[in-house]
Write a protein that holds these residues in place. Structure first.
Motif, PDB file in Angstrom:
ATOM      1  N   ALA A   1      12.481   6.959  37.195  1.00  0.00           N
ATOM      2  CA  ALA A   1      11.968   7.592  37.256  1.00  0.00           C
ATOM      3  C   ALA A   1      11.939   8.993  37.518  1.00  0.00           C
ATOM      4  O   ALA A   1      12.220   9.544  37.175  1.00  0.00           O
ATOM      5  CB  ALA A   1      12.525   7.179  38.638  1.00  0.00           C
ATOM      6  N   GLN A   2      10.903   9.003  38.703  1.00  0.00           N
ATOM      7  CA  GLN A   2      10.626  11.208  38.621  1.00  0.00           C
ATOM      8  C   GLN A   2      10.488  11.129  40.026  1.00  0.00           C
ATOM      9  O   GLN A   2      10.562  10.634  40.954  1.00  0.00           O
ATOM     10  CB  GLN A   2       9.107  12.020  37.912  1.00  0.00           C
ATOM     11  CG  GLN A   2       9.561  11.325  36.791  1.00  0.00           C
ATOM     12  CD  GLN A   2       9.097   9.582  35.566  1.00  0.00           C
ATOM     13  OE1 GLN A   2       8.440   9.100  36.631  1.00  0.00           O
ATOM     14  NE2 GLN A   2       9.897   9.654  35.440  1.00  0.00           N
ATOM     15  N   ILE A   3      11.047  12.997  40.110  1.00  0.00           N
ATOM     16  CA  ILE A   3      10.715  13.375  41.291  1.00  0.00           C
ATOM     17  C   ILE A   3      10.267  15.121  40.876  1.00  0.00           C
ATOM     18  O   ILE A   3      10.584  15.404  40.089  1.00  0.00           O
ATOM     19  CB  ILE A   3      12.089  13.542  42.518  1.00  0.00           C
ATOM     20  CG1 ILE A   3      12.750  12.492  42.387  1.00  0.00           C
ATOM     21  CG2 ILE A   3      11.623  14.490  43.295  1.00  0.00           C
ATOM     22  CD1 ILE A   3      14.272  12.652  43.387  1.00  0.00           C
ATOM     23  N   TYR A   4       8.653  14.864  41.599  1.00  0.00           N
ATOM     24  CA  TYR A   4       7.733  15.661  41.317  1.00  0.00           C
ATOM     25  C   TYR A   4       8.207  16.672  43.459  1.00  0.00           C
ATOM     26  O   TYR A   4       8.266  16.018  43.672  1.00  0.00           O
ATOM     27  CB  TYR A   4       6.246  14.760  41.779  1.00  0.00           C
ATOM     28  CG  TYR A   4       6.697  14.379  40.232  1.00  0.00           C
ATOM     29  CD1 TYR A   4       5.765  14.950  39.309  1.00  0.00           C
ATOM     30  CD2 TYR A   4       6.578  13.348  40.213  1.00  0.00           C
ATOM     31  CE1 TYR A   4       6.050  14.540  37.538  1.00  0.00           C
ATOM     32  CE2 TYR A   4       5.959  12.607  39.361  1.00  0.00           C
ATOM     33  CZ  TYR A   4       6.141  12.772  38.123  1.00  0.00           C
ATOM     34  OH  TYR A   4       6.069  11.996  36.756  1.00  0.00           O
TER      35      TYR A   4
ATOM     36  N   ILE B   1       4.724   4.825  44.025  1.00  0.00           N
ATOM     37  CA  ILE B   1       4.115   6.098  44.109  1.00  0.00           C
ATOM     38  C   ILE B   1       4.157   6.665  45.174  1.00  0.00           C
ATOM     39  O   ILE B   1       4.105   5.883  45.557  1.00  0.00           O
ATOM     40  CB  ILE B   1       2.979   6.332  42.966  1.00  0.00           C
ATOM     41  CG1 ILE B   1       3.051   6.298  41.958  1.00  0.00           C
ATOM     42  CG2 ILE B   1       2.971   8.072  43.665  1.00  0.00           C
ATOM     43  CD1 ILE B   1       1.990   6.479  41.267  1.00  0.00           C
ATOM     44  N   ARG B   2       5.318   7.493  46.052  1.00  0.00           N
ATOM     45  CA  ARG B   2       5.682   7.484  46.958  1.00  0.00           C
ATOM     46  C   ARG B   2       5.932   9.144  47.122  1.00  0.00           C
ATOM     47  O   ARG B   2       6.546   9.481  46.986  1.00  0.00           O
ATOM     48  CB  ARG B   2       6.675   6.702  47.950  1.00  0.00           C
ATOM     49  CG  ARG B   2       6.692   5.751  47.123  1.00  0.00           C
ATOM     50  CD  ARG B   2       5.905   4.491  48.454  1.00  0.00           C
ATOM     51  NE  ARG B   2       6.760   4.466  49.658  1.00  0.00           N
ATOM     52  CZ  ARG B   2       5.583   3.425  50.483  1.00  0.00           C
ATOM     53  NH1 ARG B   2       4.482   2.556  50.506  1.00  0.00           N
ATOM     54  NH2 ARG B   2       5.803   3.786  51.582  1.00  0.00           N
ATOM     55  N   PRO B   3       4.928   9.292  48.869  1.00  0.00           N
ATOM     56  CA  PRO B   3       5.672  10.890  48.741  1.00  0.00           C
ATOM     57  C   PRO B   3       6.843  10.574  49.371  1.00  0.00           C
ATOM     58  O   PRO B   3       7.200   9.720  49.696  1.00  0.00           O
ATOM     59  CB  PRO B   3       3.982  10.977  49.712  1.00  0.00           C
ATOM     60  CG  PRO B   3       3.643   9.440  50.329  1.00  0.00           C
ATOM     61  CD  PRO B   3       4.145   8.717  49.438  1.00  0.00           C
ATOM     62  N   VAL B   4       7.199  11.753  49.222  1.00  0.00           N
ATOM     63  CA  VAL B   4       8.392  12.436  50.215  1.00  0.00           C
ATOM     64  C   VAL B   4       7.886  13.755  51.003  1.00  0.00           C
ATOM     65  O   VAL B   4       7.403  14.380  51.432  1.00  0.00           O
ATOM     66  CB  VAL B   4      10.063  13.274  48.565  1.00  0.00           C
ATOM     67  CG1 VAL B   4      10.315  13.743  49.590  1.00  0.00           C
ATOM     68  CG2 VAL B   4       9.713  12.492  47.884  1.00  0.00           C
ATOM     69  N   THR B   5       8.285  13.074  52.462  1.00  0.00           N
ATOM     70  CA  THR B   5       7.777  13.903  54.162  1.00  0.00           C
ATOM     71  C   THR B   5       9.362  14.310  54.304  1.00  0.00           C
ATOM     72  O   THR B   5      10.306  13.495  54.619  1.00  0.00           O
ATOM     73  CB  THR B   5       6.956  12.470  55.035  1.00  0.00           C
ATOM     74  OG1 THR B   5       8.172  11.904  55.509  1.00  0.00           O
ATOM     75  CG2 THR B   5       5.328  12.333  54.330  1.00  0.00           C
ATOM     76  N   LEU B   6       8.823  15.558  54.824  1.00  0.00           N
ATOM     77  CA  LEU B   6      10.162  16.321  56.096  1.00  0.00           C
ATOM     78  C   LEU B   6       9.431  17.196  56.415  1.00  0.00           C
ATOM     79  O   LEU B   6       8.312  17.439  56.473  1.00  0.00           O
ATOM     80  CB  LEU B   6      10.667  16.993  55.039  1.00  0.00           C
ATOM     81  CG  LEU B   6      11.385  18.417  55.609  1.00  0.00           C
ATOM     82  CD1 LEU B   6      12.460  17.398  56.604  1.00  0.00           C
ATOM     83  CD2 LEU B   6      12.204  19.159  54.831  1.00  0.00           C
TER      84      LEU B   6
ATOM     85  N   VAL C   1       4.353  16.965  53.544  1.00  0.00           N
ATOM     86  CA  VAL C   1       4.589  16.049  51.928  1.00  0.00           C
ATOM     87  C   VAL C   1       5.061  17.198  51.227  1.00  0.00           C
ATOM     88  O   VAL C   1       4.247  18.383  51.422  1.00  0.00           O
ATOM     89  CB  VAL C   1       3.607  14.935  51.704  1.00  0.00           C
ATOM     90  CG1 VAL C   1       4.061  15.325  50.216  1.00  0.00           C
ATOM     91  CG2 VAL C   1       2.983  14.133  52.370  1.00  0.00           C
ATOM     92  N   VAL C   2       6.315  17.030  51.028  1.00  0.00           N
ATOM     93  CA  VAL C   2       6.439  18.215  49.882  1.00  0.00           C
ATOM     94  C   VAL C   2       7.013  17.565  48.599  1.00  0.00           C
ATOM     95  O   VAL C   2       7.726  18.099  47.966  1.00  0.00           O
ATOM     96  CB  VAL C   2       8.720  17.889  50.742  1.00  0.00           C
ATOM     97  CG1 VAL C   2       8.075  18.923  52.014  1.00  0.00           C
ATOM     98  CG2 VAL C   2      10.065  17.037  51.131  1.00  0.00           C
ATOM     99  N   GLY C   3       7.254  16.133  48.243  1.00  0.00           N
ATOM    100  CA  GLY C   3       7.402  16.025  46.988  1.00  0.00           C
ATOM    101  C   GLY C   3       6.313  14.711  46.416  1.00  0.00           C
ATOM    102  O   GLY C   3       6.316  13.923  47.628  1.00  0.00           O
ATOM    103  N   THR C   4       7.106  13.626  45.380  1.00  0.00           N
ATOM    104  CA  THR C   4       6.798  12.174  44.988  1.00  0.00           C
ATOM    105  C   THR C   4       7.706  12.172  44.810  1.00  0.00           C
ATOM    106  O   THR C   4       7.813  12.420  43.489  1.00  0.00           O
ATOM    107  CB  THR C   4       5.825  12.890  44.561  1.00  0.00           C
ATOM    108  OG1 THR C   4       4.562  13.528  45.172  1.00  0.00           O
ATOM    109  CG2 THR C   4       5.093  11.217  44.280  1.00  0.00           C
ATOM    110  N   VAL C   5       7.741  10.581  44.545  1.00  0.00           N
ATOM    111  CA  VAL C   5       8.928   9.439  43.642  1.00  0.00           C
ATOM    112  C   VAL C   5       8.229   9.164  43.250  1.00  0.00           C
ATOM    113  O   VAL C   5       7.234   7.882  43.568  1.00  0.00           O
ATOM    114  CB  VAL C   5       9.557   9.288  44.654  1.00  0.00           C
ATOM    115  CG1 VAL C   5      10.235   8.484  43.728  1.00  0.00           C
ATOM    116  CG2 VAL C   5      10.973  10.802  45.407  1.00  0.00           C
ATOM    117  N   HIS C   6       8.138   8.876  41.869  1.00  0.00           N
ATOM    118  CA  HIS C   6       7.397   7.636  41.093  1.00  0.00           C
ATOM    119  C   HIS C   6       8.171   7.065  40.508  1.00  0.00           C
ATOM    120  O   HIS C   6       9.793   7.703  39.769  1.00  0.00           O
ATOM    121  CB  HIS C   6       7.206   8.711  39.803  1.00  0.00           C
ATOM    122  CG  HIS C   6       6.234   7.438  38.962  1.00  0.00           C
ATOM    123  ND1 HIS C   6       5.984   7.973  37.874  1.00  0.00           N
ATOM    124  CD2 HIS C   6       5.347   6.364  38.951  1.00  0.00           C
ATOM    125  CE1 HIS C   6       5.683   6.757  37.084  1.00  0.00           C
ATOM    126  NE2 HIS C   6       5.478   5.817  37.928  1.00  0.00           N
TER     127      HIS C   6
END
Length: 158
Positions: free
Chosen positions: A87-90, A128-133, A137-142
């Motif tokens: 897993a990664q956080i981008y 792969i999902r976007p991270v939203t605030l 979109v502030v980042g991505t989770v894979h």
């Protein structure tokens, strides 16, 4: 063929009915197996998308403030899921902020370059999902999951 011609009509009808019933039964088994496979696949995708969304929601502050330690702490929560192998956080620029890898596996590709998706090449399922605030979109989770679990569930169903 000559042997078939010498059989009584009663036996011929019974043979045709048995052959038809067997064919119908085999087709029904194939349909149930295919449906079961799709249900298990969809359930696994839905489940892992929920995990990715939770990780993303819990890491919005870490991504916003570029806090690698907090992002890593959030990401290590996926180790309770044995099917998740990496897993990664981008961040929004595609830079890796945190990563997790189960022992003995290699990290997946850069999830920041892909659209939100769920793909299942051969052995692994990539989520792969976007991270939203606040709608941005502030980042991505894979997440990358091993499909051995799906195969084990299918063996139980059949």
């Amino acid at each position: 063929m000559l042997r078939f011609l010498n059989i009584s009509i009663k036996r011929k009808l019974m043979l045709v009915i048995m052959l038809t019933s067997t064919t119908a039964l085999l087709l029904a088994i194939l349909a149930v197996a295919t449906f079961s496979w799709r249900v298990v696949q969809r359930a696994l995708v839905d489940d892992l998308e929920a995990v990715a969304d939770i990780v993303g929601a819990n890491s919005t502050a870490a991504i916003s403030f570029h806090d690698e330690e907090a992002a890593q702490e959030t990401l290590t929560s996926v180790k309770v899921r044995p099917e998740i192998v990496s897993a990664q956080i981008y961040d929004r620029k595609g830079n890796v902020l945190a990563n997790y890898r189960r022992a003995g596996t290699s990290l997946g590709g850069n999830g920041s370059e892909a659209e939100p998706a769920a793909s299942a090449p051969a052995r692994y399922l990539n989520i792969i999902r976007p991270v939203t605030l606040d709608g941005e979109v502030v980042g991505t989770v894979h997440l990358q999951a091993d499909l051995q679990q799906r195969q084990a569930r299918l063996k139980v169903l059949t």
